[in-house]
Design an enzyme around this catalytic site. Structure first.
Site, PDB file in Angstrom:
ATOM      1  N   GLU A  64       0.839  -1.211   0.000  1.00 41.53           N
ATOM      2  CA  GLU A  64       0.000   0.000   0.000  1.00 41.53           C
ATOM      3  C   GLU A  64       0.868   1.253   0.000  1.00 41.53           C
ATOM      4  O   GLU A  64       1.983   1.245   0.525  1.00 41.53           O
ATOM      5  CB  GLU A  64      -0.870   0.003   1.265  1.00 41.53           C
ATOM      6  CG  GLU A  64      -2.358  -0.151   1.041  1.00 41.53           C
ATOM      7  CD  GLU A  64      -3.028   1.061   0.386  1.00 41.53           C
ATOM      8  OE1 GLU A  64      -2.542   1.565  -0.635  1.00 41.53           O
ATOM      9  OE2 GLU A  64      -4.067   1.486   0.911  1.00 41.53           O
ATOM     10  N   ASP A  65       0.330   2.303  -0.566  1.00 42.17           N
ATOM     11  CA  ASP A  65       1.065   3.561  -0.583  1.00 42.17           C
ATOM     12  C   ASP A  65       1.187   4.156   0.818  1.00 42.17           C
ATOM     13  O   ASP A  65       2.257   4.570   1.236  1.00 42.17           O
ATOM     14  CB  ASP A  65       0.413   4.571  -1.549  1.00 42.17           C
ATOM     15  CG  ASP A  65      -1.091   4.722  -1.357  1.00 42.17           C
ATOM     16  OD1 ASP A  65      -1.661   4.115  -0.411  1.00 42.17           O
ATOM     17  OD2 ASP A  65      -1.720   5.443  -2.148  1.00 42.17           O
TER      18      ASP A  65
ATOM     19  N   ASP B  74      -3.040   5.333   6.761  1.00 42.76           N
ATOM     20  CA  ASP B  74      -3.538   6.581   7.330  1.00 42.76           C
ATOM     21  C   ASP B  74      -4.475   6.237   8.495  1.00 42.76           C
ATOM     22  O   ASP B  74      -4.007   5.887   9.575  1.00 42.76           O
ATOM     23  CB  ASP B  74      -4.222   7.364   6.207  1.00 42.76           C
ATOM     24  CG  ASP B  74      -4.608   8.779   6.583  1.00 42.76           C
ATOM     25  OD1 ASP B  74      -3.957   9.364   7.451  1.00 42.76           O
ATOM     26  OD2 ASP B  74      -5.572   9.311   6.002  1.00 42.76           O
TER      27      ASP B  74
ATOM     28  N   LYS C 116       1.255   7.204   8.617  1.00 43.27           N
ATOM     29  CA  LYS C 116       0.870   8.428   9.320  1.00 43.27           C
ATOM     30  C   LYS C 116       0.181   7.997  10.620  1.00 43.27           C
ATOM     31  O   LYS C 116      -1.037   7.964  10.706  1.00 43.27           O
ATOM     32  CB  LYS C 116      -0.169   9.169   8.449  1.00 43.27           C
ATOM     33  CG  LYS C 116       0.216  10.546   7.977  1.00 43.27           C
ATOM     34  CD  LYS C 116      -1.006  11.268   7.448  1.00 43.27           C
ATOM     35  CE  LYS C 116      -1.074  11.273   5.955  1.00 43.27           C
ATOM     36  NZ  LYS C 116      -2.253  12.025   5.458  1.00 43.27           N
TER      37      LYS C 116
ATOM     38  N   PHE D  97      -1.036  16.217   4.423  1.00 41.85           N
ATOM     39  CA  PHE D  97      -1.549  15.577   3.215  1.00 41.85           C
ATOM     40  C   PHE D  97      -0.435  15.553   2.172  1.00 41.85           C
ATOM     41  O   PHE D  97       0.059  16.593   1.764  1.00 41.85           O
ATOM     42  CB  PHE D  97      -2.785  16.286   2.667  1.00 41.85           C
ATOM     43  CG  PHE D  97      -3.478  15.447   1.632  1.00 41.85           C
ATOM     44  CD1 PHE D  97      -4.348  14.436   2.010  1.00 41.85           C
ATOM     45  CD2 PHE D  97      -3.217  15.631   0.284  1.00 41.85           C
ATOM     46  CE1 PHE D  97      -4.961  13.630   1.068  1.00 41.85           C
ATOM     47  CE2 PHE D  97      -3.825  14.825  -0.676  1.00 41.85           C
ATOM     48  CZ  PHE D  97      -4.702  13.827  -0.278  1.00 41.85           C
TER      49      PHE D  97
HETATM   50  P1  IMP Z   1      -6.821   4.892   5.240  1.00 44.92           P
HETATM   51  O1  IMP Z   1      -7.909   3.937   4.886  1.00 44.92           O
HETATM   52  O2  IMP Z   1      -7.324   6.118   5.944  1.00 44.92           O
HETATM   53  O3  IMP Z   1      -5.647   4.261   5.930  1.00 44.92           O
HETATM   54  O4  IMP Z   1      -6.301   5.526   3.895  1.00 44.92           O
HETATM   55  C1  IMP Z   1      -5.721   4.819   2.934  1.00 44.92           C
HETATM   56  C2  IMP Z   1      -5.848   5.507   1.613  1.00 44.92           C
HETATM   57  O5  IMP Z   1      -6.202   6.900   1.704  1.00 44.92           O
HETATM   58  C3  IMP Z   1      -4.502   5.501   0.935  1.00 44.92           C
HETATM   59  O6  IMP Z   1      -4.329   4.314   0.216  1.00 44.92           O
HETATM   60  C4  IMP Z   1      -4.567   6.723   0.059  1.00 44.92           C
HETATM   61  O7  IMP Z   1      -5.169   6.403  -1.164  1.00 44.92           O
HETATM   62  C5  IMP Z   1      -5.452   7.680   0.819  1.00 44.92           C
HETATM   63  N1  IMP Z   1      -4.654   8.654   1.581  1.00 44.92           N
HETATM   64  C6  IMP Z   1      -4.456   8.710   2.913  1.00 44.92           C
HETATM   65  N2  IMP Z   1      -3.655   9.721   3.261  1.00 44.92           N
HETATM   66  C7  IMP Z   1      -3.312  10.329   2.100  1.00 44.92           C
HETATM   67  C8  IMP Z   1      -2.462  11.457   1.791  1.00 44.92           C
HETATM   68  O8  IMP Z   1      -1.828  12.106   2.641  1.00 44.92           O
HETATM   69  N3  IMP Z   1      -2.366  11.764   0.472  1.00 44.92           N
HETATM   70  C9  IMP Z   1      -3.010  11.086  -0.510  1.00 44.92           C
HETATM   71  N4  IMP Z   1      -3.798  10.033  -0.263  1.00 44.92           N
HETATM   72  C10 IMP Z   1      -3.949   9.659   1.035  1.00 44.92           C
HETATM   73 MG    MG Z   2      -4.349   4.002  -1.849  1.00 43.84          MG
END
Ligand code: IMP
Ligand code: MG
Length: 197
Positions: free
Chosen positions: A111-112, A115, A143, A164
Protein backbone atom coordinates in the site's frame (compact mmCIF):
# COMPACT_ATOMS: atom_id res chain seq x y z
CA UNK A 1 -19.29 34.71 -19.71
CA UNK A 2 -18.10 35.53 -16.24
CA UNK A 3 -19.55 32.24 -14.99
CA UNK A 4 -17.79 30.27 -17.73
CA UNK A 5 -14.54 31.98 -16.86
CA UNK A 6 -15.01 31.20 -13.20
CA UNK A 7 -15.79 27.54 -13.99
CA UNK A 8 -12.72 27.30 -16.19
CA UNK A 9 -10.60 28.79 -13.46
CA UNK A 10 -12.04 26.32 -10.95
CA UNK A 11 -11.03 23.31 -13.06
CA UNK A 12 -7.51 24.56 -13.46
CA UNK A 13 -4.93 23.60 -10.87
CA UNK A 14 -5.11 26.37 -8.27
CA UNK A 15 -2.54 29.09 -8.82
CA UNK A 16 -1.26 29.04 -5.29
CA UNK A 17 -1.40 25.28 -4.92
CA UNK A 18 2.07 23.92 -4.36
CA UNK A 19 3.98 20.83 -3.35
CA UNK A 20 6.81 21.04 -0.85
CA UNK A 21 9.25 18.12 -1.20
CA UNK A 22 9.30 15.80 1.82
CA UNK A 23 11.04 12.60 0.66
CA UNK A 24 13.29 12.66 -2.38
CA UNK A 25 13.14 10.14 -5.21
CA UNK A 26 16.60 8.91 -4.22
CA UNK A 27 15.61 8.30 -0.61
CA UNK A 28 12.50 6.42 -1.69
CA UNK A 29 14.52 4.10 -3.94
CA UNK A 30 17.16 3.47 -1.27
CA UNK A 31 14.55 2.66 1.36
CA UNK A 32 12.69 0.32 -1.00
CA UNK A 33 15.88 -1.66 -1.67
CA UNK A 34 16.31 -2.13 2.10
CA UNK A 35 12.67 -3.16 2.54
CA UNK A 36 13.06 -5.69 -0.28
CA UNK A 37 16.05 -7.25 1.47
CA UNK A 38 14.19 -7.36 4.78
CA UNK A 39 11.19 -9.07 3.19
CA UNK A 40 13.37 -11.65 1.44
CA UNK A 41 15.26 -12.28 4.66
CA UNK A 42 11.97 -13.04 6.43
CA UNK A 43 10.90 -15.46 3.68
CA UNK A 44 14.11 -16.80 2.16
CA UNK A 45 12.68 -19.67 0.14
CA UNK A 46 9.11 -18.65 -0.62
CA UNK A 47 7.50 -17.32 -3.73
CA UNK A 48 6.21 -13.92 -2.67
CA UNK A 49 2.85 -12.81 -3.99
CA UNK A 50 2.62 -9.03 -3.89
CA UNK A 51 -0.88 -7.61 -3.88
CA UNK A 52 -1.09 -3.92 -4.55
CA UNK A 53 -3.92 -1.52 -4.00
CA UNK A 54 -4.72 0.51 -7.11
CA UNK A 55 -3.84 3.08 -7.98
CA UNK A 56 -1.68 4.64 -5.28
CA UNK A 57 0.39 1.54 -4.52
CA UNK A 58 1.44 0.84 -8.10
CA UNK A 59 4.82 2.60 -8.19
CA UNK A 60 5.73 1.15 -4.82
CA UNK A 61 4.84 -2.33 -6.05
CA UNK A 62 6.79 -2.09 -9.28
CA UNK A 63 9.92 -0.78 -7.55
CA UNK A 64 9.63 -3.24 -4.66
CA UNK A 65 9.01 -6.22 -6.96
CA UNK A 66 12.14 -5.42 -8.97
CA UNK A 67 14.23 -5.17 -5.81
CA UNK A 68 13.19 -8.49 -4.28
CA UNK A 69 15.39 -11.39 -5.32
CA UNK A 70 13.94 -14.80 -6.17
CA UNK A 71 10.42 -15.67 -7.18
CA UNK A 72 7.84 -12.91 -7.08
CA UNK A 73 4.36 -12.68 -8.56
CA UNK A 74 1.80 -9.93 -8.22
CA UNK A 75 -1.84 -9.01 -8.51
CA UNK A 76 -4.00 -5.94 -8.03
CA UNK A 77 -7.08 -4.99 -6.10
CA UNK A 78 -8.95 -1.70 -6.10
CA UNK A 79 -10.99 -0.11 -3.37
CA UNK A 80 -12.50 3.29 -3.02
CA UNK A 81 -12.28 5.10 0.24
CA UNK A 82 -11.52 8.69 -0.68
CA UNK A 83 -13.66 11.08 -2.68
CA UNK A 84 -12.47 14.07 -4.65
CA UNK A 85 -10.80 15.76 -1.74
CA UNK A 86 -8.41 15.21 1.09
CA UNK A 87 -11.00 13.86 3.50
CA UNK A 88 -11.68 10.18 3.94
CA UNK A 89 -15.26 9.08 3.60
CA UNK A 90 -14.39 6.40 6.14
CA UNK A 91 -16.11 3.83 3.97
CA UNK A 92 -14.27 1.21 1.99
CA UNK A 93 -15.74 -0.47 -1.08
CA UNK A 94 -14.19 -3.16 -3.26
CA UNK A 95 -14.18 -1.97 -6.86
CA UNK A 96 -11.85 -4.57 -8.41
CA UNK A 97 -11.03 -8.01 -7.02
CA UNK A 98 -7.84 -10.03 -7.46
CA UNK A 99 -7.38 -12.14 -10.59
CA UNK A 100 -6.25 -15.26 -8.76
CA UNK A 101 -6.68 -17.10 -5.49
CA UNK A 102 -4.31 -16.35 -2.61
CA UNK A 103 -5.00 -19.59 -0.76
CA UNK A 104 -1.76 -21.11 0.53
CA UNK A 105 0.34 -18.24 -0.78
CA UNK A 106 2.72 -15.91 1.00
CA UNK A 107 0.99 -12.61 0.41
CA UNK A 108 2.43 -9.15 0.94
CA UNK A 109 -0.13 -6.37 0.70
CA UNK A 110 1.60 -3.36 -0.82
CA UNK A 111 0.00 0.00 0.00
CA UNK A 112 1.06 3.56 -0.58
CA UNK A 113 0.08 4.90 2.83
CA UNK A 114 -1.36 3.74 6.12
CA UNK A 115 -3.54 6.58 7.33
CA UNK A 116 -6.68 5.88 9.37
CA UNK A 117 -6.15 2.18 8.68
CA UNK A 118 -9.71 1.65 7.46
CA UNK A 119 -8.63 0.46 4.01
CA UNK A 120 -6.10 -2.04 5.25
CA UNK A 121 -8.39 -3.30 7.99
CA UNK A 122 -11.01 -4.05 5.37
CA UNK A 123 -8.50 -5.73 3.02
CA UNK A 124 -6.82 -7.80 5.71
CA UNK A 125 -10.16 -9.16 6.88
CA UNK A 126 -11.07 -10.04 3.31
CA UNK A 127 -7.73 -11.69 2.56
CA UNK A 128 -7.58 -13.60 5.84
CA UNK A 129 -10.84 -15.34 4.91
CA UNK A 130 -9.12 -16.60 1.76
CA UNK A 131 -6.58 -18.61 3.78
CA UNK A 132 -3.16 -17.39 2.66
CA UNK A 133 -0.13 -19.18 4.13
CA UNK A 134 1.26 -15.85 5.37
CA UNK A 135 -0.24 -12.38 5.19
CA UNK A 136 2.00 -9.36 5.63
CA UNK A 137 1.66 -5.63 5.02
CA UNK A 138 4.17 -3.29 3.39
CA UNK A 139 3.43 0.44 3.28
CA UNK A 140 5.64 3.14 1.86
CA UNK A 141 4.31 5.76 4.28
CA UNK A 142 2.81 5.56 7.74
CA UNK A 143 0.87 8.43 9.32
CA UNK A 144 0.37 7.01 12.84
CA UNK A 145 -1.30 10.16 14.24
CA UNK A 146 -4.36 9.53 12.11
CA UNK A 147 -4.95 5.90 13.02
CA UNK A 148 -8.51 4.80 13.81
CA UNK A 149 -8.35 1.07 13.05
CA UNK A 150 -5.81 -1.08 14.88
CA UNK A 151 -3.76 -2.09 11.86
CA UNK A 152 -0.11 -3.03 12.00
CA UNK A 153 2.24 -2.72 9.04
CA UNK A 154 5.10 -5.25 9.00
CA UNK A 155 7.26 -3.18 6.66
CA UNK A 156 7.21 0.62 6.73
CA UNK A 157 9.15 2.86 4.38
CA UNK A 158 8.82 6.19 6.18
CA UNK A 159 6.82 7.43 9.16
CA UNK A 160 5.49 10.88 8.34
CA UNK A 161 3.68 13.66 10.22
CA UNK A 162 -0.02 14.40 9.82
CA UNK A 163 0.19 16.23 6.49
CA UNK A 164 -1.55 15.58 3.21
CA UNK A 165 1.07 14.21 0.85
CA UNK A 166 1.15 13.62 -2.87
CA UNK A 167 3.50 12.03 -5.39
CA UNK A 168 4.97 8.60 -6.03
CA UNK A 169 1.45 7.23 -6.59
CA UNK A 170 -0.40 9.40 -4.09
CA UNK A 171 -2.91 11.81 -5.55
CA UNK A 172 -5.04 14.81 -4.91
CA UNK A 173 -8.10 14.41 -7.15
CA UNK A 174 -6.08 12.11 -9.44
CA UNK A 175 -3.28 14.65 -9.83
CA UNK A 176 0.38 14.52 -8.74
CA UNK A 177 0.62 10.70 -8.81
CA UNK A 178 3.45 10.93 -11.34
CA UNK A 179 5.84 12.95 -9.16
CA UNK A 180 8.94 10.80 -8.50
CA UNK A 181 9.15 12.16 -4.94
CA UNK A 182 6.69 12.62 -2.05
CA UNK A 183 5.72 16.14 -1.10
CA UNK A 184 3.34 18.01 1.17
CA UNK A 185 0.46 19.58 -0.70
CA UNK A 186 -0.43 23.14 0.17
CA UNK A 187 -3.65 24.49 -1.27
CA UNK A 188 -2.82 28.16 -0.79
CA UNK A 189 -3.37 30.84 1.82
CA UNK A 190 -7.20 30.92 1.73
CA UNK A 191 -7.70 27.17 1.56
CA UNK A 192 -4.86 26.68 4.06
CA UNK A 193 -2.88 23.52 4.04
CA UNK A 194 -4.59 20.43 2.61
CA UNK A 195 -5.28 18.45 5.70
CA UNK A 196 -6.75 15.05 6.36
CA UNK A 197 -8.22 16.15 9.68
P1 IMP B 1 -6.82 4.89 5.24
O1 IMP B 1 -7.91 3.94 4.89
O2 IMP B 1 -7.32 6.12 5.94
O3 IMP B 1 -5.65 4.26 5.93
O4 IMP B 1 -6.30 5.53 3.90
C1 IMP B 1 -5.72 4.82 2.93
C2 IMP B 1 -5.85 5.51 1.61
O5 IMP B 1 -6.20 6.90 1.70
C3 IMP B 1 -4.50 5.50 0.94
O6 IMP B 1 -4.33 4.31 0.22
C4 IMP B 1 -4.57 6.72 0.06
O7 IMP B 1 -5.17 6.40 -1.16
C5 IMP B 1 -5.45 7.68 0.82
N1 IMP B 1 -4.65 8.65 1.58
C6 IMP B 1 -4.46 8.71 2.91
N2 IMP B 1 -3.66 9.72 3.26
C7 IMP B 1 -3.31 10.33 2.10
C8 IMP B 1 -2.46 11.46 1.79
O8 IMP B 1 -1.83 12.11 2.64
N3 IMP B 1 -2.37 11.76 0.47
C9 IMP B 1 -3.01 11.09 -0.51
N4 IMP B 1 -3.80 10.03 -0.26
C10 IMP B 1 -3.95 9.66 1.03
MG1 MG C 1 -4.35 4.00 -1.85
Amino acid sequence: MAEARAAKKKNKPGKRESVRPLISAGHIQKRIRLLAKEIRRDFPAERLHLVSVLKGGVFFLTDLARSISGEVSFDFIAVSSYGQNTHSSGQVRLTRDLDSSIEGRTVIVVEDILDTGMTLQYLLRLFQQRKPKHLRVAVLLDKPERRIAAVHADYVGFTIPNEFVVGYGLDYSERYRNLPYVGILTLGSTAKRASTE
